[in-house]
Design an enzyme around this catalytic site. Structure first.
Site, short mmCIF file in Angstrom:
data_model
loop_
_atom_site.label_atom_id
_atom_site.label_comp_id
_atom_site.label_asym_id
_atom_site.label_seq_id
_atom_site.Cartn_x
_atom_site.Cartn_y
_atom_site.Cartn_z
N GLU A 272 -11.67 -1.40 1.79
CA GLU A 272 -10.35 -1.02 2.32
C GLU A 272 -9.86 0.30 1.74
O GLU A 272 -10.25 0.72 0.66
CB GLU A 272 -9.34 -2.10 1.95
CG GLU A 272 -9.74 -3.49 2.40
CD GLU A 272 -8.55 -4.43 2.48
OE1 GLU A 272 -7.97 -4.50 3.57
OE2 GLU A 272 -8.22 -5.07 1.48
N ASP B 48 0.82 -1.22 0.00
CA ASP B 48 0.00 0.00 0.00
C ASP B 48 0.85 1.28 0.00
O ASP B 48 1.71 1.45 0.87
CB ASP B 48 -0.89 0.04 1.24
CG ASP B 48 -1.82 -1.15 1.35
OD1 ASP B 48 -1.70 -2.08 0.54
OD2 ASP B 48 -2.66 -1.15 2.25
#
Ligand code: FRU
Length: 458
Positions: A326, A79
């Site tokens: 998410e 990420d």
């Protein structure tokens, strides 16, 4: 179809212990009219809507070449987010762009990286060649055994506000000792922050004068599930994570968005979580669907330093449809709001299916719009192609439509899956009303300078 990795992640990392639920069906709340902007309105991604999920030419990403280079050979990278100014534009520090990403040493296996995650810093002059500069904070001062995704904002005085997820009650800093066994059940997540001064010279970018680490937000149990509630009925890992700082260009108000799970007051399947009356009469909901209780949480920021926050009801929930929304974030074009999130194939509730992808919900007139899935209801903005269904993940759309992500598990032409752990090619996505299109593929890891939220995304 599940890859070996996903079976493993499901079993070991994210856990698939589906416990018997004592949840009960509730009554329908008053229907919201379209574009109704209310402080407490929670939009719904229903099972009926989630059935419309589909890949189209405009939303399927080009296949990623499995012959890629690693941006930082010693660490897995996943990420990723850039350092942004308060208004959302890209921060430029003496000619350098700065990005943060989850990192873990490659000496740990690919599947072990989540419990060893830290946040690393990268900088670049041209936005393509990134230098890895290590972990900018003192691990012993940070909260959580692992630090998960967040966002970073540079304020007007030159302070970096560094938001992250503090995961697990196991704290290296004098807290309980880390213990891998059954950690998913103890994976409490809290939103945390610290601050830094930032400078740059010929040796690169430096974060100095690390501030105190603070917990700024915790699950309340009412709108957002706590770890104790999860222990009573959870299946896949619970979420209270991925803080995203956002200044609304139309109101100047500031918020932190995050990934959550429905708490006690919404944690049941309401008729509208299933669909309209006709759909409800003609479809049955498989047992256990109610345990998939994702939502996108929001808190209003009450002070300049983003340490005082007021928790608000979620912006959207996918109870009965999908367990994980998410890394939620937003882009804005005039009064068009796009609520964006990433989700996995394996987090769809029983009876539903969809790709690992970037999903979007379109609303008009304000951040708390009545959001509907984009693209004629498919909800998909970027999906991995069918021939390489797990090639990338964790897309983040920047205020001008540039969309970054990381290489996850691409499949080569012989059907062999490779582990990624580095930056993926950036995509440029256009947004026009409820329609989005992948316009082009940019360079690997590329981030071009971009302006604040609110400009045209067409
Ligand atoms: C998405 C994600 C985030 C989390 C991180 C943990 O890729 O699940 O929600 O912060 O990965 O590794």
């Amino acid at each position: 179809m599940k890859t070996k990795f996903h079976e493993k992640i499901g079993k070991i990392v994210l856990g698939t212990v589906i416990l018997t639920s004592t949840l009960i069906a509730g009554t329908a709340s008053a229907q919201q009219s379209t574009w109704d902007v209310r402080d407490d309105h929670t939009s719904i991604w229903s099972r009926q809507q989630a059935e419309q999920v589909a890949l189209t030419e405009e939303t399927t990403a080009p296949v990623i070449d499995t012959d890629f280079e690693n941006a930082a050979p010693d660490v897995w990278i996943w990420d990723t987010w850039p350092l942004q100014n308060r208004d959302g534009s890209l921060a430029i520090i003496k000619g350098y762009r700065v990005a943060f990403a989850l990192v873990a040493p490659r000496t740990f296996g690919w599947n072990e990286r989540h419990t060893e995650a830290r946040i690393g810093m990268f900088y670049s002059k041209n936005g393509k060649d990134w230098t890895y500069a290590g972990i900018p904070y003192e691990y012993d001062k940070a909260y959580g055994h692992q630090q998960w995704a967040g966002s970073a904002m540079l304020d007007e005085e030159g302070k970096v506000h560094f938001f992250y997820t503090a995961t697990t009650d196991m704290n290296a800093n004098g807290g309980k000792e880390w213990n891998q066994h059954d950690w998913v059940k103890r994976a409490e997540q809290r939103l945390a922050k610290t601050t830094f001064d930032i400078s740059a010279d010929k040796d690169g970018v430096h974060l100095t004068n690390e501030g105190e680490h603070q917990i700024i937000l915790e699950a309340d149990g009412e709108h957002y599930e706590t770890i104790e509630q999860f222990q009573n009925h959870g299946n896949i890992i619970t979420a209270f994570r991925d803080p995203f700082f956002f200044q609304d260009p139309n109101t100047g108000k500031e918020y932190i968005l995050f990934e959550g799970q429905a708490g006690s007051n919404r944690n049941y399947l309401k008729p509208e979580n299933i669909g309209d009356e006709e759909y409800r009469n003609t479809h049955t909901v498989p047992e256990g669907a109610e345990n998939y209780n994702g939502n996108i949480g929001i808190a209003e920021v009450l002070d300049e330093d983003v340490t005082k926050l007021k928790l608000l009801p979620p912006l959207i929930e996918s109870v009965g449809a999908n367990h994980q929304l998410e890394r939620p974030h937003v882009v804005v074009d005039g009064d068009n709001y796009y609520l964006l999130t990433i989700s996995h194939k394996f987090t769809y509730a029983p009876g539903l299916d969809g790709p690992d992808g970037l999903y979007g919900f379109y609303g008009k007139g304000g951040l708390r719009a009545d959001y509907k899935p984009v693209n004629n209801g498919t909800g998909v903005i970027v999906a991995n192609p069918e021939e390489s269904p797990f090639q990338a993940y964790s897309w983040m759309v920047l205020p001008d439509g540039q969309t970054i992500s990381f290489i996850n598990e691409p499949t080569d032409e012989n059907g062999v899956v490779k582990y990624g752990g580095t930056f993926a090619p950036t995509l440029k996505v256009s947004f026009d009303g409820d329609k989005t299109t992948i316009k082009k593929e940019m360079e690997v890891g590329e981030i071009k300078p971009f302006g604040p939220y609110g400009r045209s995304l067409r």
